[in-house]
Design a protein around this motif. Sequence first.
Motif, mmCIF file in Angstrom:
data_model
loop_
_atom_site.group_PDB
_atom_site.id
_atom_site.type_symbol
_atom_site.label_atom_id
_atom_site.label_comp_id
_atom_site.label_asym_id
_atom_site.label_seq_id
_atom_site.Cartn_x
_atom_site.Cartn_y
_atom_site.Cartn_z
ATOM 1 N N MET A 203 -2.672 -1.578 -14.343
ATOM 2 C CA MET A 203 -2.625 -0.112 -14.338
ATOM 3 C C MET A 203 -2.561 0.282 -12.866
ATOM 4 S SD MET A 203 -6.544 1.306 -14.894
ATOM 5 C CE MET A 203 -6.381 2.806 -13.884
ATOM 6 N N SER A 204 -2.318 1.551 -12.580
ATOM 7 C CA SER A 204 -2.252 2.005 -11.197
ATOM 8 C C SER A 204 -3.551 1.652 -10.483
ATOM 9 C CB SER A 204 -2.040 3.514 -11.139
ATOM 10 O OG SER A 204 -0.823 3.857 -11.751
ATOM 11 N N GLY A 205 -3.438 0.968 -9.351
ATOM 12 C CA GLY A 205 -4.627 0.571 -8.606
ATOM 13 C C GLY A 205 -5.031 -0.871 -8.853
ATOM 14 N N VAL A 206 -4.401 -1.519 -9.840
ATOM 15 C CA VAL A 206 -4.677 -2.930 -10.128
ATOM 16 C C VAL A 206 -3.415 -3.722 -9.812
ATOM 17 C CG1 VAL A 206 -5.292 -4.601 -11.921
ATOM 18 C CG2 VAL A 206 -6.290 -2.304 -11.956
ATOM 19 N N PHE A 207 -3.554 -4.809 -9.063
ATOM 20 C CA PHE A 207 -2.385 -5.607 -8.692
ATOM 21 C C PHE A 207 -2.324 -6.881 -9.509
ATOM 22 C CE2 PHE A 207 -3.586 -3.352 -4.715
ATOM 23 C CZ PHE A 207 -2.530 -2.470 -4.738
ATOM 24 N N ARG A 215 1.937 -10.337 -1.939
ATOM 25 C CA ARG A 215 2.868 -9.565 -1.117
ATOM 26 C C ARG A 215 2.341 -8.136 -0.903
ATOM 27 N NH1 ARG A 215 7.607 -10.527 -3.731
ATOM 28 N NH2 ARG A 215 7.054 -8.740 -4.998
ATOM 29 N N LEU A 216 1.740 -7.561 -1.961
ATOM 30 C CA LEU A 216 1.181 -6.218 -1.833
ATOM 31 C C LEU A 216 0.065 -6.195 -0.805
ATOM 32 C CD1 LEU A 216 1.254 -5.130 -5.522
ATOM 33 C CD2 LEU A 216 2.316 -3.911 -3.643
ATOM 34 N N LEU A 219 1.683 -6.169 2.470
ATOM 35 C CA LEU A 219 2.287 -4.856 2.707
ATOM 36 C C LEU A 219 1.233 -3.851 3.141
ATOM 37 C CD1 LEU A 219 5.215 -3.709 2.156
ATOM 38 C CD2 LEU A 219 4.264 -2.751 0.083
ATOM 39 N N HIS B 121 9.175 1.035 -0.090
ATOM 40 C CA HIS B 121 8.052 0.437 -0.821
ATOM 41 C C HIS B 121 8.214 0.524 -2.343
ATOM 42 C CE1 HIS B 121 6.723 4.651 -1.149
ATOM 43 N NE2 HIS B 121 5.848 4.271 -2.034
ATOM 44 N N PHE B 124 8.103 -2.672 -4.565
ATOM 45 C CA PHE B 124 6.907 -3.505 -4.432
ATOM 46 C C PHE B 124 5.653 -2.803 -4.932
ATOM 47 C CE2 PHE B 124 9.871 -4.415 -0.908
ATOM 48 C CZ PHE B 124 10.329 -5.632 -1.376
ATOM 49 N N VAL B 125 5.572 -1.488 -4.705
ATOM 50 C CA VAL B 125 4.367 -0.750 -5.079
ATOM 51 C C VAL B 125 4.549 -0.049 -6.428
ATOM 52 C CG1 VAL B 125 2.812 1.114 -4.374
ATOM 53 C CG2 VAL B 125 3.732 -0.450 -2.656
ATOM 54 N N GLU B 133 12.760 -5.413 -8.140
ATOM 55 C CA GLU B 133 13.522 -6.468 -7.495
ATOM 56 C C GLU B 133 14.639 -6.913 -8.442
ATOM 57 O OE1 GLU B 133 10.999 -9.233 -4.959
ATOM 58 O OE2 GLU B 133 9.486 -8.317 -6.271
ATOM 59 N N ILE B 238 2.133 7.273 -10.553
ATOM 60 C CA ILE B 238 2.809 6.850 -9.326
ATOM 61 C C ILE B 238 1.874 6.957 -8.130
ATOM 62 C CG2 ILE B 238 4.709 7.395 -7.732
ATOM 63 C CD1 ILE B 238 5.593 6.084 -10.406
ATOM 64 N N GLN B 241 -0.742 4.367 -7.641
ATOM 65 C CA GLN B 241 -0.239 3.073 -7.152
ATOM 66 C C GLN B 241 -0.187 3.078 -5.627
ATOM 67 O OE1 GLN B 241 3.495 2.894 -9.311
ATOM 68 N NE2 GLN B 241 2.557 1.871 -11.066
#
Lengths: 222, 291
Positions: A203-207, A215-216, A219, B121, B124-125, B133, B238, B241
């Motif tokens: 979810m947004s905020g979780v990678f 990579r995040l 970044l 970004h 990736f984000v 990608e 969005i 993120q």
Amino acid sequence: MIKLYDYELSGNCYKLRLLMNMLGVDYEAVPVDFYPGREHKSDWFLKINPLGQLPVLVDDGVVLRDAQAILVYLAAKYDPSGNWYPVDDPAKLGDISQWLAFADGITSTASAARLHEGLFYDFDIDACRAGAHRLFRILDEHLWFAEKQDRDWICPGAHPTIADIACFPYVILSEEGGISRQDYPAIRRWCDRVKRIQGFIVMSGVFPAGPAGGRLNALSAA
Amino acid sequence: METAVIERSACADSVLLNDWHVVADLSALNSERPFETRLLGTDLLIHGAGDRVRIERKCDSGPVQISKKYGFLWACLGDPDRDILHIPEAFETDRFIVTGGSIAVGVSGLRAVENFLDMGHFPFVHTGWLGEEPHTEVPSYKVEITDQDEVLATQCRFFQPVASPTASGGIMANYEYKVSRPYTVALYKTNPVHPDRMDYIALFVQPVDEEHCIAHPLLCYLKDNTNEAELRWFMQLIFAQDKPILENQLPKRLPLDPRAETPIRADASSVFYRRWLRHHNITYGAITAPQ
Ligand SMILES: [Fe+2]
């Protein structure tokens, strides 16, 4: 089809999306304008859940509130393997239930801190953080001893249970409430294992785990 | 009054002190409890709601000038030397005009603006939404400073799997970006249903202090095929993120020393934005070149 009254940034809604994805269960998400619209306190929503809380799940005429209760329902109904919630193993059910209650404690501390920091909720931020650290310390120690016995998950057994799903979201989002996981190495390793479960989604905020997550991190350091 | 002077000196940029800034979504206010916030390092108390809103400085209870527009409460710590930004799209009746949900971010607001301008970004984000990608290349676009002294980027194009709440499949999305004030940025994006019209999102960034901000989005979307809950859902999906990425940026303030620009991140709009901030002597939320 299953209907989920959903708010994107809610960790409690996320845990249901997560389990349903892992179980391969289809559902329809109904976005509720939780913020800033406070639609969960509107008349139409209070008829569905008088507590005015998300998530709510509707399936086959069953209307359920409370994320942990819904996890129990979904696993019991849609996981034929019985791994996520072994209905015929009383000792394990007791163990899982105790961690579901623990997850509620994480919500009232770590999640409250996140709401305070990001969305201006009026909570005692120091108390929220202290409470979360107390629970994280207990969870970290529990997971550390589990690892010593070659166990990957919160409850004994080779397969994760809904206890892992219940605890994961507000642990992984804790930094947004200013709660660092730096001092909880066993929690960090467990988070990584959860991210590698088949069917895991973010979810947004979780990678995600692995190369993309790495990579995040690179970044965000740029 | 002495404290007030000290606090006011927290920000020395008169351009910012004498401008309007969003400090709250009007719907978040209630008359029972004052709403606490911070603007340019000055703690504020917002009392009341509806027609009876007023703001005072926390340190000395001194009054602060207020205004209401676009669903937000605005404050000016000094004497406003210009009006709140006029947004023609916000007066078009075939659009939803909604606040998108104010979100606090632990980084300089200038960084939040710069990130909003950056398409690099997306894959990736905002993976699977605003980018994917292997479509990572940002095609060249045009940047200029307009007659009204805004930074304007046009002819921006990017492949997006889910470009808007109403999207049904990937499209090449067309964008324009405009920075009209140091902490205000907007984007125009082709509406998927009406290719001749553009949806509009403004991001009013409240400089809480030099390393904290609150992003207040204003959404002006054509009404066809969508609703307010869906617009807010997409905006927050969005923006949440971006939040952890922004909060991990170091340094937290935006480097404005030309020598600090790294070629990788220095895409055209970012170069123009930083140059424009230097030109306007913006120092608040920035790391400036040693004098
Ligand atoms: Fe972004």
